[in-house]
Design a protein around this motif. Structure first.
Motif, PDB file in Angstrom:
ATOM      1  N   TYR A 207       3.050   3.561  11.910  1.00 24.89           N
ATOM      2  CA  TYR A 207       4.050   4.290  11.121  1.00 24.89           C
ATOM      3  C   TYR A 207       3.376   5.063  10.000  1.00 24.89           C
ATOM      4  N   ARG A 208       2.347   4.476   9.393  1.00 19.03           N
ATOM      5  CA  ARG A 208       1.568   5.154   8.362  1.00 19.03           C
ATOM      6  C   ARG A 208       1.004   6.461   8.914  1.00 19.03           C
TER       7      ARG A 208
ATOM      8  N   ARG B  39       1.496  -8.397   1.206  1.00 21.97           N
ATOM      9  CA  ARG B  39       1.871  -9.249   2.335  1.00 21.97           C
ATOM     10  C   ARG B  39       0.695 -10.031   2.896  1.00 21.97           C
ATOM     11  N   GLY B  40      -0.500  -9.575   2.613  1.00 22.91           N
ATOM     12  CA  GLY B  40      -1.677 -10.325   3.022  1.00 22.91           C
ATOM     13  C   GLY B  40      -2.095 -10.153   4.460  1.00 22.91           C
ATOM     14  N   PHE B  41      -1.558  -9.143   5.115  1.00 25.73           N
ATOM     15  CA  PHE B  41      -1.963  -8.888   6.501  1.00 25.73           C
ATOM     16  C   PHE B  41      -1.636  -7.447   6.875  1.00 25.73           C
ATOM     17  N   LYS B  42      -2.254  -6.977   7.965  1.00 29.79           N
ATOM     18  CA  LYS B  42      -1.956  -5.656   8.508  1.00 29.79           C
ATOM     19  C   LYS B  42      -1.147  -5.814   9.784  1.00 29.79           C
TER      20      LYS B  42
ATOM     21  N   ALA C 264      -1.477  12.600   1.218  1.00 25.64           N
ATOM     22  CA  ALA C 264      -2.057  11.472   1.950  1.00 25.64           C
ATOM     23  C   ALA C 264      -2.410  10.347   0.988  1.00 25.64           C
ATOM     24  N   GLU C 265      -2.937  10.695  -0.174  1.00 24.59           N
ATOM     25  CA  GLU C 265      -3.314   9.673  -1.154  1.00 24.59           C
ATOM     26  C   GLU C 265      -2.108   8.852  -1.593  1.00 24.59           C
ATOM     27  N   ARG C 266      -1.008   9.515  -1.863  1.00 21.52           N
ATOM     28  CA  ARG C 266       0.195   8.811  -2.324  1.00 21.52           C
ATOM     29  C   ARG C 266       0.768   7.918  -1.229  1.00 21.52           C
ATOM     30  N   ILE C 267       0.801   8.425  -0.020  1.00 16.18           N
ATOM     31  CA  ILE C 267       1.323   7.637   1.103  1.00 16.18           C
ATOM     32  C   ILE C 267       0.427   6.435   1.359  1.00 16.18           C
ATOM     33  N   ASN C 268      -0.883   6.654   1.398  1.00 17.30           N
ATOM     34  CA  ASN C 268      -1.817   5.556   1.646  1.00 17.30           C
ATOM     35  C   ASN C 268      -1.748   4.489   0.566  1.00 17.30           C
ATOM     36  N   ARG C 269      -1.541   4.914  -0.685  1.00 18.89           N
ATOM     37  CA  ARG C 269      -1.477   3.956  -1.783  1.00 18.89           C
ATOM     38  C   ARG C 269      -0.346   2.952  -1.576  1.00 18.89           C
ATOM     39  N   MET C 270       0.816   3.444  -1.140  1.00 25.58           N
ATOM     40  CA  MET C 270       1.954   2.551  -0.933  1.00 25.58           C
ATOM     41  C   MET C 270       1.767   1.661   0.296  1.00 25.58           C
ATOM     42  N   PHE C 271       1.187   2.202   1.352  1.00 21.93           N
ATOM     43  CA  PHE C 271       0.939   1.382   2.540  1.00 21.93           C
ATOM     44  C   PHE C 271      -0.122   0.324   2.244  1.00 21.93           C
ATOM     45  N   ASP C 272      -1.153   0.703   1.493  1.00 25.64           N
ATOM     46  CA  ASP C 272      -2.194  -0.258   1.120  1.00 25.64           C
ATOM     47  C   ASP C 272      -1.620  -1.354   0.233  1.00 25.64           C
ATOM     48  N   LEU C 273      -0.716  -0.986  -0.679  1.00 25.94           N
ATOM     49  CA  LEU C 273      -0.077  -1.971  -1.541  1.00 25.94           C
ATOM     50  C   LEU C 273       0.721  -2.974  -0.711  1.00 25.94           C
ATOM     51  N   THR C 274       1.439  -2.472   0.285  1.00 17.02           N
ATOM     52  CA  THR C 274       2.218  -3.348   1.159  1.00 17.02           C
ATOM     53  C   THR C 274       1.318  -4.348   1.863  1.00 17.02           C
TER      54      THR C 274
ATOM     55  N   GLY D  73       9.972   3.134   2.048  1.00 12.88           N
ATOM     56  CA  GLY D  73       9.491   2.285   0.973  1.00 12.88           C
ATOM     57  C   GLY D  73       8.458   2.941   0.078  1.00 12.88           C
ATOM     58  N   LEU D  74       8.449   4.271   0.046  1.00  5.26           N
ATOM     59  CA  LEU D  74       7.401   4.980  -0.692  1.00  5.26           C
ATOM     60  C   LEU D  74       7.646   5.063  -2.194  1.00  5.26           C
ATOM     61  N   GLN D  75       8.880   4.876  -2.629  1.00  3.92           N
ATOM     62  CA  GLN D  75       9.230   5.000  -4.054  1.00  3.92           C
ATOM     63  C   GLN D  75       8.572   6.241  -4.671  1.00  3.92           C
ATOM     64  N   PRO D  76       8.934   7.434  -4.177  1.00  2.40           N
ATOM     65  CA  PRO D  76       8.238   8.659  -4.597  1.00  2.40           C
ATOM     66  C   PRO D  76       8.736   9.233  -5.923  1.00  2.40           C
ATOM     67  N   PHE D  77       8.720   8.408  -6.949  1.00  2.00           N
ATOM     68  CA  PHE D  77       9.195   8.845  -8.261  1.00  2.00           C
ATOM     69  C   PHE D  77       8.654   7.900  -9.320  1.00  2.00           C
ATOM     70  N   GLU D  78       8.787   8.311 -10.555  1.00  2.00           N
ATOM     71  CA  GLU D  78       8.497   7.450 -11.694  1.00  2.00           C
ATOM     72  C   GLU D  78       9.664   7.532 -12.662  1.00  2.00           C
ATOM     73  N   ILE D  79       9.790   6.530 -13.503  1.00  2.00           N
ATOM     74  CA  ILE D  79      10.844   6.509 -14.518  1.00  2.00           C
ATOM     75  C   ILE D  79      10.180   6.595 -15.891  1.00  2.00           C
ATOM     76  N   ILE D  80      10.502   7.649 -16.613  1.00  2.00           N
ATOM     77  CA  ILE D  80       9.976   7.838 -17.960  1.00  2.00           C
ATOM     78  C   ILE D  80      11.029   7.323 -18.939  1.00  2.00           C
ATOM     79  N   VAL D  81      10.676   6.347 -19.746  1.00  5.23           N
ATOM     80  CA  VAL D  81      11.608   5.763 -20.714  1.00  5.23           C
ATOM     81  C   VAL D  81      11.306   6.349 -22.093  1.00  5.23           C
ATOM     82  N   VAL D  82      12.218   7.177 -22.572  1.00  6.55           N
ATOM     83  CA  VAL D  82      12.017   7.848 -23.862  1.00  6.55           C
ATOM     84  C   VAL D  82      12.750   7.074 -24.953  1.00  6.55           C
ATOM     85  N   LYS D  83      11.977   6.442 -25.834  1.00  2.00           N
ATOM     86  CA  LYS D  83      12.535   5.743 -26.991  1.00  2.00           C
ATOM     87  C   LYS D  83      12.316   6.559 -28.261  1.00  2.00           C
ATOM     88  N   ASN D  84      11.306   7.403 -28.246  1.00 10.13           N
ATOM     89  CA  ASN D  84      10.923   8.195 -29.413  1.00 10.13           C
ATOM     90  C   ASN D  84      12.014   9.195 -29.775  1.00 10.13           C
TER      91      ASN D  84
END
Length: 210
Positions: free
Chosen positions: A110-111, A100-103, A86-96, A41-52
């Protein structure tokens, strides 16, 4: 089934007519990509939308001069993380945990397992893994576009380093993985438009183990 009819309709458009796709349809396509599954569930990417248009014109020469780059409505660039940190992984786990409102003890274990694995790996290995996850979302976008009656052209034929430079991706810790022009087919100038779709038969593609 409507979705299968749409998938039979779609093909990799070789020419687009420049017509604009509505922002609502683009949003639906991107949302499908956002909802796609990814490893851990890490979603290790971004989507760049080029309209220009000027940016699309700059990208075209480093994408084998393919006309769909400039004749599309929107150009989606799927850019994978250059490595796992570590920062990227922690960011997604913290978001989860926040959403969800709980640990959860198992989730936190798993983290720690991921933190003890991915950041220590070679950056190129990590990028290749992240790029595979981007491809899952990329496929979801193609399917969603077909459902919306919109054409796409999956493109791997481009110079990633050049695209990264044009879009300033490396500075963001990203590397381009695959391109997806979105628009409407130009049937008069697309040699592929009127040809029959060819796929393996189900029997040749699928092996069932009872």
């Amino acid at each position: 089934m409507e979705l299968l009819n749409k998938l039979n309709w779609r093909y990799a458009s070789k020419a687009m007519n420049g017509e604009k796709v509505s922002e609502e349809k683009i949003a639906n396509i991107i949302e499908a990509a956002r909802l796609a599954p990814t490893s851990s569930g890490l979603q290790p990417f971004e989507i760049i939308v080029v309209k220009n248009q000027a940016v699309k014109e700059e990208i075209r020469p480093v994408a084998w001069n393919q006309s769909v780059i400039t004749d599309c409505s929107h150009l989606l660039v799927f850019a994978a993380w250059d490595t796992y940190t570590a920062e990227r992984i922690n960011r997604m786990f913290d978001l989860t945990n926040e959403v969800r409102g709980f640990k959860n003890e198992g989730w936190e274990a798993y983290r720690q397992m991921l933190l003890g694995s991915y950041p220590q790996k070679d950056a190129e290995e990590n990028f290749n893994h992240a790029a595979k996850q981007a491809y899952i979302a990329f496929s979801a976008a193609i399917i969603a576009a077909a459902y919306e009656g919109v054409d796409t052209t999956p493109i791997e034929g481009f110079d990633p380093e050049a695209v990264d430079k044009i879009l300033g991706l490396r500075e963001k810790g990203l590397r381009s993985a695959v391109l997806l022009p979105i628009g409407y087919r130009d049937t008069e100038n697309d040699w592929l438009a009127k040809l029959t779709k060819v796929r393996k038969s189900t029997e040749d593609l699928v092996t069932v183990i009872e």
